[in-house]
Design a protein around this motif. Sequence first.
Motif, PDB file in Angstrom:
ATOM      1  N   PRO A 122      10.058 -40.768 -12.524  1.00  0.00           N
ATOM      2  CA  PRO A 122       9.539 -41.733 -13.513  1.00  0.00           C
ATOM      3  C   PRO A 122      10.402 -41.819 -14.770  1.00  0.00           C
ATOM      4  N   LEU A 123      11.162 -40.752 -15.064  1.00  0.00           N
ATOM      5  CA  LEU A 123      12.030 -40.770 -16.245  1.00  0.00           C
ATOM      6  C   LEU A 123      13.331 -41.525 -16.009  1.00  0.00           C
ATOM      7  N   GLY A 124      13.555 -41.939 -14.768  1.00  0.00           N
ATOM      8  CA  GLY A 124      14.789 -42.662 -14.477  1.00  0.00           C
ATOM      9  C   GLY A 124      15.921 -41.751 -14.038  1.00  0.00           C
TER      10      GLY A 124
ATOM     11  N   ALA B 296      26.337 -37.530 -15.869  1.00  0.00           N
ATOM     12  CA  ALA B 296      27.188 -37.285 -14.704  1.00  0.00           C
ATOM     13  C   ALA B 296      26.381 -36.815 -13.497  1.00  0.00           C
ATOM     14  N   ARG B 297      25.408 -35.962 -13.742  1.00  0.00           N
ATOM     15  CA  ARG B 297      24.751 -35.302 -12.622  1.00  0.00           C
ATOM     16  C   ARG B 297      23.421 -35.902 -12.214  1.00  0.00           C
ATOM     17  N   ARG B 298      22.712 -36.464 -13.198  1.00  0.00           N
ATOM     18  CA  ARG B 298      21.317 -36.781 -12.934  1.00  0.00           C
ATOM     19  C   ARG B 298      21.004 -38.272 -12.990  1.00  0.00           C
TER      20      ARG B 298
END
Lengths: 261, 433
Positions: A122-124, B296-298
Amino acid sequence: MAATMDAEHASPGATPLVEMDGIRLAFGGVHAVDGVSLTLHAGEVLGLLGHNGAGKSTLIKILSGAYRMDSGTIRINGEAVKIESPRDSRRYNIETIYQTLALADNLDATANLFLGRELVTPLGLMNDAKMEAETRKIMARLNPNFKRLSEPVSALSGGQRQSVAIARAVYFNAKILIMDEPTAALGVHETQMVAELIEELKKQGLGIILISHDTREMMELCDRVAVMKNGQLVGTERVEDVTEDDILSMIILGKNPRAAV
Amino acid sequence: MTDTAAPAGATPKAKKSLFKALEIDTRLLGMIGAFVVLCLVFNVVTDGRFLTPRNIFNLTIQTVSVAIMATGMVFVIVTRNIDLSVGSLLAACSAVMAMTQTWLLPDVLGLGLGHPIIWLVAIVVGLVVGTAIGAFQGFLVGYLSIPAFIVTLGGLLVWRNVAWYLTAGQTIGPLDATFMKFGGINGTLGTDASWAVAAVAAVAAVAVIFMARRSKLAHGFPVKPLWAEGLLALVAAGAIVGFIAILNAYDVPIGRLRRIFEARGQEIPEGFSMGYGLPVSVLVLIAIAVAMTVIARRTRLGRYIFATGGNPDAAELSGINTRLLTVKVFAIMGALCALSAVVASARLANHSNDIGTLDELRVIAAAVIGGTALSGGIGTIYGAILGALIMQSLQSGMAMVGVDAPLQNIVVGSVLVLAVLIDIQYRKRTGGK
Ligand SMILES: Nc1ncnc2c1ncn2[C@@H]1O[C@H](COP(=O)(O)OP(=O)(O)O)[C@@H](O)[C@H]1O
Ligand SMILES: [Mg+2]
């Protein structure tokens, strides 16, 4: 559900899943695809044969949005559509296994499977755990020996890479599946598994376009085969109406022996 | 390598299984090792002057500007591009911000010098300019298909001289007092606030490690043994607290303290001392490092950056808009140049024409020494920052030892080439790309 689909495509009047009509595309002076027309029905496997350079990959790349055709029309379920990018084709539930596999070698199997369609929280932020779990599920079905989900795919064998590409095409509930030489890098056992997969997907009512050089395999897997040469369509035949030799002569001579009668 | 394929129970070698259990990037370990050796050697040669709180403090604040830009250069290089214009872009942003805070806001808009909003507006203006120029260069590369090397080589000439033109070649200063707090020694948190930051950061680091573990367990994934995870958390927390302790141990010189007290009209108490603590500029760098690592990662953006670098055709076929992606990457680079300009000009207390000269080379070298592959698809944010730190240590250490300026540059240049050679060999051995 599969039964109703079968009934649908069995009736001769049913609207084809895909109709490609008068497709043309030239690269500079090379007429890679030169006025080709094809239809594909739900629950059908259509084989596409021809020498290297015949234009097979170019034709299916037009359907998958990788190339834009110079002229021609594409209809999906009877409706004329514009496919101008890979995004467009995905919108019509067209999934493609490219001959080159189109994997990002530096990313792992999970990242490749969800590339362009990542699951997010939900935070993207990316939901890596969920994506990895889903990848494990589908790989368990397609290639039970495959365990290296979080290594760059450059470290995988040709067969493993191929199964990642296949998983990506199958996971997103395709209605139209394009497979450009999916068994090229596979051993006998893995090829058999792909054949079984094709049978299963066909039963589920998918329309499949299969490109391969193995004529015998094509005669077994396909309902119809289309042969291309020099960018043009030599002919399309139901497999029960032709012999392997007929197909070979279509590929080599570029003439349809049945049409000549 | 064959050992990765070996079944888990097969003849464990103590060393390898330790690294394996910790799942630490061996390349990172190698870099940290090289850095530690470098520091120790300089410390011996300088009779212990290199590893003093004072020198470590100075090293840190000297590294910030290049390190900030190096994080952005990672994205640029990962997408198989290059940005030669960062030093000039920094100068352009610096010029615009200097004019905003010394002329536009106080004189033209009549806020007067020292108005409390000036520093903030100046930074926002700098960010807008940097992002816009970066995006423009990205547009030329992505949509008009001009090679990044050419676009940014042009930018290297253009933006510094735009700055020159705007400022008529004048040095502009002194800058706004609050703005100058981003420069390093003029803006530190003091010991108490620094300890607080250390505590928060240590707790956050430990929390991130164990939350990741919990999420893995929840999905039934294999996790490191608990002791390994605990050790990692301990090392992370220890490093954070240790770093802050060093910065806190650097005392403000007595003369400076006396002036501070005099300004308040007070007498300095007998035996009073005060540590500098964490510089604001370093806090900015840490925030940027965390943000860039998360990107970069998430995030999808980060995933697409690495996918595009690994195989542009595959990215395109997966529906990724690689042209727009190029614009975004260069825009990020531009924004980071602006932030670097804040730190660099605040440190110098004014804007001058030659600010950021040759920074493009330092930034690219930092990213490359930090393990970013010019062939694309590979690179880490922490690597680039460590690369910047290694470069700065090398330079400062040699200056401290008294190595001649030309020799310094010869060494730095050679180290860059050597680092890339070692990296190539390492990747060959480990089978990576
Ligand atoms: N991107 C391209 N640019 C220029 N020519 C191309 C491109 N792709 C394919 N061709 C040419 O188009 C023709 C058909 O190629 P292709 O569709 O790959 O054939 P097939 O898949 O049947 O082997 C060949 O002559 C090939 O050289
Ligand atoms: Mg082909």
